[in-house]
Scaffold this active site. Sequence first.
Site, short mmCIF file in Angstrom:
data_model
loop_
_atom_site.label_atom_id
_atom_site.label_comp_id
_atom_site.label_asym_id
_atom_site.label_seq_id
_atom_site.Cartn_x
_atom_site.Cartn_y
_atom_site.Cartn_z
N GLU A 70 19.79 12.02 -50.47
CA GLU A 70 19.03 12.29 -51.70
C GLU A 70 17.78 13.10 -51.41
OE1 GLU A 70 17.73 8.85 -54.01
OE2 GLU A 70 17.10 10.20 -55.60
N ASP A 90 21.68 7.26 -49.95
CA ASP A 90 20.52 7.06 -50.83
C ASP A 90 19.63 6.04 -50.14
OD1 ASP A 90 18.63 6.69 -52.74
OD2 ASP A 90 20.03 6.52 -54.42
N ILE A 92 16.69 4.76 -50.88
CA ILE A 92 16.25 3.71 -51.80
C ILE A 92 16.89 4.00 -53.15
CG2 ILE A 92 14.32 2.60 -53.00
CD1 ILE A 92 12.49 3.26 -50.75
N ASP A 93 17.92 3.25 -53.50
CA ASP A 93 18.46 3.38 -54.84
C ASP A 93 17.74 2.34 -55.69
OD1 ASP A 93 20.08 4.55 -56.78
OD2 ASP A 93 21.44 2.86 -56.71
N THR A 95 14.34 3.52 -56.90
CA THR A 95 12.97 3.85 -56.48
C THR A 95 11.95 3.37 -57.51
OG1 THR A 95 13.81 5.76 -55.30
CG2 THR A 95 11.46 5.75 -55.74
N ASP A 220 24.09 8.03 -55.40
CA ASP A 220 23.94 6.75 -56.10
C ASP A 220 25.27 5.99 -56.16
OD1 ASP A 220 21.21 7.26 -56.93
OD2 ASP A 220 21.96 8.55 -58.52
#
Length: 282
Positions: A70, A90, A92-93, A95, A220
């Site tokens: 990402e 990802d 941090i999915d 955020t 994601d």
Amino acid sequence: MADLWQSAMDHAVSVARKAGEVVREALQVDRKVMTKSSSVDLVTQTDQKVEKLIIQSVQEKFPSHRFIGEESVAAGERCVLTNEPTWIIDPIDGTTNFVHAFPFVAVSIGFCVNKQVEFGVVYSCLEDKMFTARRGKGSFCNGEPLQVSDQKDIKQAIIATEFGSSRDPEVVDHIFSSLRNIVSIPVHGVRGAGTAAINMCLVASGCVEAYYEIGIHVWDVAAGSLIVSEAGGVLMDVEGGQMDMMSRRIVAANSKIIAERIVKEISVFSPLRDDAPPDGHH
Ligand code: LIP
């Protein structure tokens, strides 16, 4: 090859756990927010740090593999999926959840070969739940097998979705029109964890019957899509037909019946594809 992918998956699990530790620690200190595509599309230094950590660690073990991350894409790298072994990350999915300490934050790692997801790892790091799936081998949470719900009556269902990170009035109208249709079926409820990856794990766990969203990205949903299908669920495009990971549209459900019922109610639009050429045509 099978063994090679198993060792890649073991590595993904261990690096996701390490990444999760960094996220948990950072939650106490790093809440400095920057924005990307819109004022509600957030990124923090932790997103960037965790993505680097994952890529570096994988590169050491699998130097020939490719990456779609990402934050690397946000920094200008092309988002192209080839037939080569590719890690889709990802860091941090969720955020926005992270920034607000809303307790659903995931590290998501999908691994594709020949454009097919071979394994998916979603670490819900504040709940300490490690979701894993390997193609043909089932889905698990902390080692326990997962199974989607068997509820086929949409009126007895909970549906998960999100408001996304666009505030373009036309997009907002589509989102609310879909939501209105679905709430009015009527369904038992609508929920959203704030992360696509965790919403998909909730489908796989049988807690919600379906999740749909337009505007998500390949990072994601890459890992979550296999976690859903290996738990017995189905994936579909929002207009029916096959889900395309680069299209930024997804329906993930416990069954074809529920997925098709949801599709009827979605007010469809087509965001710019993840693999759109830089000149920006659809
Ligand atoms: C988020 C997705 C979520 C979507 C948000 C955002 P991020 O990912 O998981 O489903 O509604 O707009 O894209 O940016 O937290 O990795």
